[in-house]
Design an enzyme around this catalytic site. Structure first.
Site, PDB file in Angstrom:
ATOM      1  N   GLN A  23       5.718  -8.240   3.274  1.00 28.24           N
ATOM      2  CA  GLN A  23       4.300  -8.005   2.962  1.00 28.24           C
ATOM      3  C   GLN A  23       3.693  -9.239   2.286  1.00 28.24           C
ATOM      4  OE1 GLN A  23       2.693  -5.283  -0.040  1.00 28.24           O
ATOM      5  NE2 GLN A  23       1.526  -4.269   1.575  1.00 28.24           N
TER       6      GLN A  23
ATOM      7  N   LEU B  68       6.984  -1.913  -2.221  1.00 27.78           N
ATOM      8  CA  LEU B  68       7.072  -1.475  -3.621  1.00 27.78           C
ATOM      9  C   LEU B  68       7.347  -2.660  -4.535  1.00 27.78           C
ATOM     10  CD1 LEU B  68       9.246   1.646  -2.800  1.00 27.78           C
ATOM     11  CD2 LEU B  68       6.928   1.738  -3.760  1.00 27.78           C
ATOM     12  N   THR B  69       6.338  -3.058  -5.266  1.00 28.34           N
ATOM     13  CA  THR B  69       6.464  -4.150  -6.235  1.00 28.34           C
ATOM     14  C   THR B  69       7.449  -3.757  -7.329  1.00 28.34           C
ATOM     15  OG1 THR B  69       4.279  -5.040  -5.826  1.00 28.34           O
ATOM     16  CG2 THR B  69       5.148  -5.376  -8.034  1.00 28.34           C
TER      17      THR B  69
ATOM     18  N   GLY C 151       2.192  10.415  -1.085  1.00 32.76           N
ATOM     19  CA  GLY C 151       2.528  11.731  -1.617  1.00 32.76           C
ATOM     20  C   GLY C 151       3.274  12.627  -0.641  1.00 32.76           C
TER      21      GLY C 151
ATOM     22  N   TYR D 159      -6.890  -5.900  -3.466  1.00 31.59           N
ATOM     23  CA  TYR D 159      -6.517  -7.307  -3.624  1.00 31.59           C
ATOM     24  C   TYR D 159      -7.417  -8.179  -2.737  1.00 31.59           C
ATOM     25  CZ  TYR D 159      -2.859  -5.172  -6.321  1.00 31.59           C
ATOM     26  OH  TYR D 159      -2.202  -4.425  -7.267  1.00 31.59           O
TER      27      TYR D 159
ATOM     28  N   HIS E 185      -1.190  -7.739   3.462  1.00 30.46           N
ATOM     29  CA  HIS E 185      -1.656  -6.775   2.442  1.00 30.46           C
ATOM     30  C   HIS E 185      -3.179  -6.865   2.341  1.00 30.46           C
ATOM     31  CE1 HIS E 185      -1.854  -4.124  -0.823  1.00 30.46           C
ATOM     32  NE2 HIS E 185      -0.889  -4.578  -1.606  1.00 30.46           N
ATOM     33  N   GLY E 186      -3.835  -6.018   3.121  1.00 30.32           N
ATOM     34  CA  GLY E 186      -5.296  -5.989   3.101  1.00 30.32           C
ATOM     35  C   GLY E 186      -5.811  -4.790   2.321  1.00 30.32           C
TER      36      GLY E 186
HETATM   37  C1  FNR Z   1       3.388   0.585  -4.975  1.00 29.13           C
HETATM   38  N1  FNR Z   1       2.601   0.427  -3.837  1.00 29.13           N
HETATM   39  C2  FNR Z   1       2.467  -0.813  -3.264  1.00 29.13           C
HETATM   40  N2  FNR Z   1       1.685  -1.001  -2.166  1.00 29.13           N
HETATM   41  C3  FNR Z   1       1.625  -2.199  -1.539  1.00 29.13           C
HETATM   42  O1  FNR Z   1       0.938  -2.315  -0.530  1.00 29.13           O
HETATM   43  N3  FNR Z   1       2.349  -3.251  -2.010  1.00 29.13           N
HETATM   44  C4  FNR Z   1       3.131  -3.170  -3.109  1.00 29.13           C
HETATM   45  O2  FNR Z   1       3.789  -4.138  -3.484  1.00 29.13           O
HETATM   46  C5  FNR Z   1       3.165  -1.919  -3.798  1.00 29.13           C
HETATM   47  N4  FNR Z   1       3.875  -1.768  -4.944  1.00 29.13           N
HETATM   48  C6  FNR Z   1       4.025  -0.540  -5.523  1.00 29.13           C
HETATM   49  C7  FNR Z   1       4.851  -0.395  -6.637  1.00 29.13           C
HETATM   50  C8  FNR Z   1       5.064   0.853  -7.177  1.00 29.13           C
HETATM   51  C9  FNR Z   1       5.971   0.990  -8.343  1.00 29.13           C
HETATM   52  C10 FNR Z   1       4.431   1.985  -6.616  1.00 29.13           C
HETATM   53  C11 FNR Z   1       4.684   3.359  -7.166  1.00 29.13           C
HETATM   54  C12 FNR Z   1       3.611   1.845  -5.534  1.00 29.13           C
HETATM   55  C13 FNR Z   1       2.067   1.608  -3.133  1.00 29.13           C
HETATM   56  C14 FNR Z   1       3.134   2.221  -2.209  1.00 29.13           C
HETATM   57  O3  FNR Z   1       3.402   1.375  -1.107  1.00 29.13           O
HETATM   58  C15 FNR Z   1       2.719   3.617  -1.646  1.00 29.13           C
HETATM   59  O4  FNR Z   1       1.513   3.488  -0.945  1.00 29.13           O
HETATM   60  C16 FNR Z   1       2.551   4.641  -2.737  1.00 29.13           C
HETATM   61  O5  FNR Z   1       3.648   4.632  -3.622  1.00 29.13           O
HETATM   62  C17 FNR Z   1       2.354   6.059  -2.170  1.00 29.13           C
HETATM   63  O6  FNR Z   1       3.496   6.486  -1.485  1.00 29.13           O
HETATM   64  P1  FNR Z   1       4.535   7.558  -2.148  1.00 29.13           P
HETATM   65  O7  FNR Z   1       5.136   6.885  -3.320  1.00 29.13           O
HETATM   66  O8  FNR Z   1       3.709   8.754  -2.560  1.00 29.13           O
HETATM   67  O9  FNR Z   1       5.501   7.863  -1.055  1.00 29.13           O
HETATM   68  C1  8K6 Z   2       0.489  -3.180  -5.489  1.00 22.63           C
HETATM   69  C2  8K6 Z   2       1.163  -3.831  -6.627  1.00 22.63           C
HETATM   70  C3  8K6 Z   2       1.192  -2.979  -7.823  1.00 22.63           C
HETATM   71  C4  8K6 Z   2       1.942  -3.680  -8.876  1.00 22.63           C
HETATM   72  C5  8K6 Z   2       2.068  -2.878 -10.076  1.00 22.63           C
HETATM   73  C6  8K6 Z   2       3.372  -2.208 -10.113  1.00 22.63           C
HETATM   74  C7  8K6 Z   2       3.285  -0.936 -10.826  1.00 22.63           C
HETATM   75  C8  8K6 Z   2       2.541   0.072 -10.026  1.00 22.63           C
HETATM   76  C9  8K6 Z   2       2.649   1.409 -10.653  1.00 22.63           C
HETATM   77  C10 8K6 Z   2       1.820   2.419  -9.966  1.00 22.63           C
HETATM   78  C11 8K6 Z   2       0.389   2.263 -10.295  1.00 22.63           C
HETATM   79  C12 8K6 Z   2      -0.311   3.546  -9.997  1.00 22.63           C
HETATM   80  C13 8K6 Z   2      -1.742   3.316  -9.647  1.00 22.63           C
HETATM   81  C14 8K6 Z   2      -2.308   4.554  -9.036  1.00 22.63           C
HETATM   82  C15 8K6 Z   2      -3.682   4.370  -8.624  1.00 22.63           C
HETATM   83  C16 8K6 Z   2      -4.241   5.675  -8.128  1.00 22.63           C
HETATM   84  C17 8K6 Z   2      -5.632   5.847  -8.562  1.00 22.63           C
HETATM   85  C18 8K6 Z   2      -6.167   7.168  -8.175  1.00 22.63           C
END
Ligand code: FNR
Ligand code: 8K6
Length: 347
Positions: free
Chosen positions: A100, A26-27, A295, A179, A174-175
């Site tokens: 990651q 989670l970024t 989800g 990205y 992170h593939g």
């Molecule tokens: C993410 N996700 C994500 N994925 C990843 O591979 N590297 C990352 O750094 C991030 N950063 C990130 C930030 C934020 C704020 C969100 C909400 C999501 C995607 C994350 O790992 C995950 O796949 C999704 O959030 C779906 O899972 P949940 O939230 O439904 O349990």
């Molecule tokens: C993977 C790094 C992401 C860095 C940005 C941080 C903020 C992410 C917030 C969630 C973005 C939601 C994108 C959802 C895409 C789904 C499209 C159907």
């Protein structure tokens, strides 16, 4: 109902997880201005150490991989020291943590780094601009040359070695999510006609070179990978991508990775060219340890494991909202709902 989540599970001969709940990467954009992890980040991760495994937020392998503000790095001494603070804090509480490894490819922006260009497989610009920095539009990337590709592979391996020096139990490449590595695996972003493009074997060459270089450096049992066969973020899907992923998954099946992880926001999403969900597609083509995500809650995730759709459950947004997520699942406590305003602070 959710007892299955509390089974132990063996990632490799040296590493057994105490449960199947994984904190998804989670970024959070909270590293300092030298992209060094802070004490607040160490405390944040340590509060989640009772998950079976923590996967760190995506961490850039070198400066030109950066596409968002204050995302941590793993290429300077100070960054390694900063991450050591995080891994020590997590280990002190009995947790396990992977780093990651990230390069954003065409999603990078020169605003964040002084030297160098935005590299990607092909000169295909992503429409739009950086979230919350809307005046920064994406730029047309420079197609990476063969020697630039080889250097990228080398830098991924160096970053993995730095991660081990920083005390991580392993790395997740992170593939996924559109990205750099994912850009090679999809026809929308890969228009090359050299040995890195045009055919499934060529399009998988760079991703496999990274997997192999890292496995050689730190051991395949400490190397994991996240992939998005169904493009849904930063890339447009193409029906031909299916053949690329069939080839890629067959090649991964020959290797001994710690696990394979889906890159998804919502596992209810289906893709016609994959005959359904990306998770089920991967399960049909890859027989080893698989991590599902997107989800889920504890109940739906347990059910998916019981139905043999995957083996480990990654949880993202609920972990942002609930540092004590695992404890709440165990005791039936009330899980707080995530909302975006929670991104402003590390609780
Ligand atoms: C993410 N996700 C994500 N994925 C990843 O591979 N590297 C990352 O750094 C991030 N950063 C990130 C930030 C934020 C704020 C969100 C909400 C999501 C995607 C994350 O790992 C995950 O796949 C999704 O959030 C779906 O899972 P949940 O939230 O439904 O349990
Ligand atoms: C993977 C790094 C992401 C860095 C940005 C941080 C903020 C992410 C917030 C969630 C973005 C939601 C994108 C959802 C895409 C789904 C499209 C159907």
């Amino acid at each position: 109902m959710t007892e299955i989540l509390f089974d132990t599970i063996k990632l490799n001969p040296q590493l057994t997880l105490s449960n199947r709940i994984v904190m998804a990467p989670l970024t959070r954009c909270m590293a300092d201005d030298d992209l060094v992890p802070t004490q607040l980040m160490a405390d944040y991760y340590a509060r989640r150490a009772d998950s079976g495994l923590i996967i760190s937020e995506a961490t850039i392998i070198r400066p030109d991989g950066q596409g968002y503000p204050n995302t941590p790095g793993i290429y300077t001494k100070d960054q390694i020291t900063g991450w050591r603070r995080v891994t020590d804090a997590v280990h002190a509480k009995g947790g396990k943590i992977f780093l990651q490894l990230w390069h954003t490819g065409r999603v990078a922006h020169p605003h964040f780094f002084k030297d160098g260009e935005v590299l990607a497989p092909s000169a295909e610009r992503l429409d739009g601009s950086i979230p919350r920095m809307r005046d920064l539009s994406y730029v047309t990337p420079k197609p990476a040359s063969k020697s630039e590709i080889e250097k990228l592979v080398e830098d991924f391996a160096n970053a993995a070695e730095n991660a081990i020096e920083a005390g991580f139990d392993g790395v997740e490449i992170h593939g996924a999510n559109g990205y750099l590595i994912d850009q090679f695996l999809h026809y929308d972003t890969n228009k090359r006609n050299d040995e890195y493009g045009e055919t499934p074997e060529n399009m998988a060459r760079f991703p496999l070179a990274i997997v192999d270089a890292i496995s050689q450096r730190i051991g395949s049992e400490r190397t994991a990978l996240r992939i998005s066969p169904g493009a849904y973020f930063n890339i447009t899907p193409d029906a031909r991508d299916r053949q690329v992923f069939e080839y890629f998954l067959a090649a991964l099946e020959q290797r001994e990775l710690a696990y394979l992880h889906l890159g998804l926001f919502d596992d209810n999403m289906t893709f016609d060219f994959l005959d359904g969900s990306a998770t089920d597609f991967v399960r049909r083509h890859y027989s080893k340890l698989l991590m599902g995500v997107g989800g889920y809650n504890a109940e739906t995730g347990s059910q998916a494991i019981k139905n043999n759709r995957f083996d480990l459950l990654a949880i993202g947004r609920p972990f942002i909202a609930n540092p004590d997520y695992v404890e709440k699942v165990k005791t039936g406590g009330l899980v707080r709902e995530y909302d975006e305003s929670m991104l402003e602070q590390l609780i």
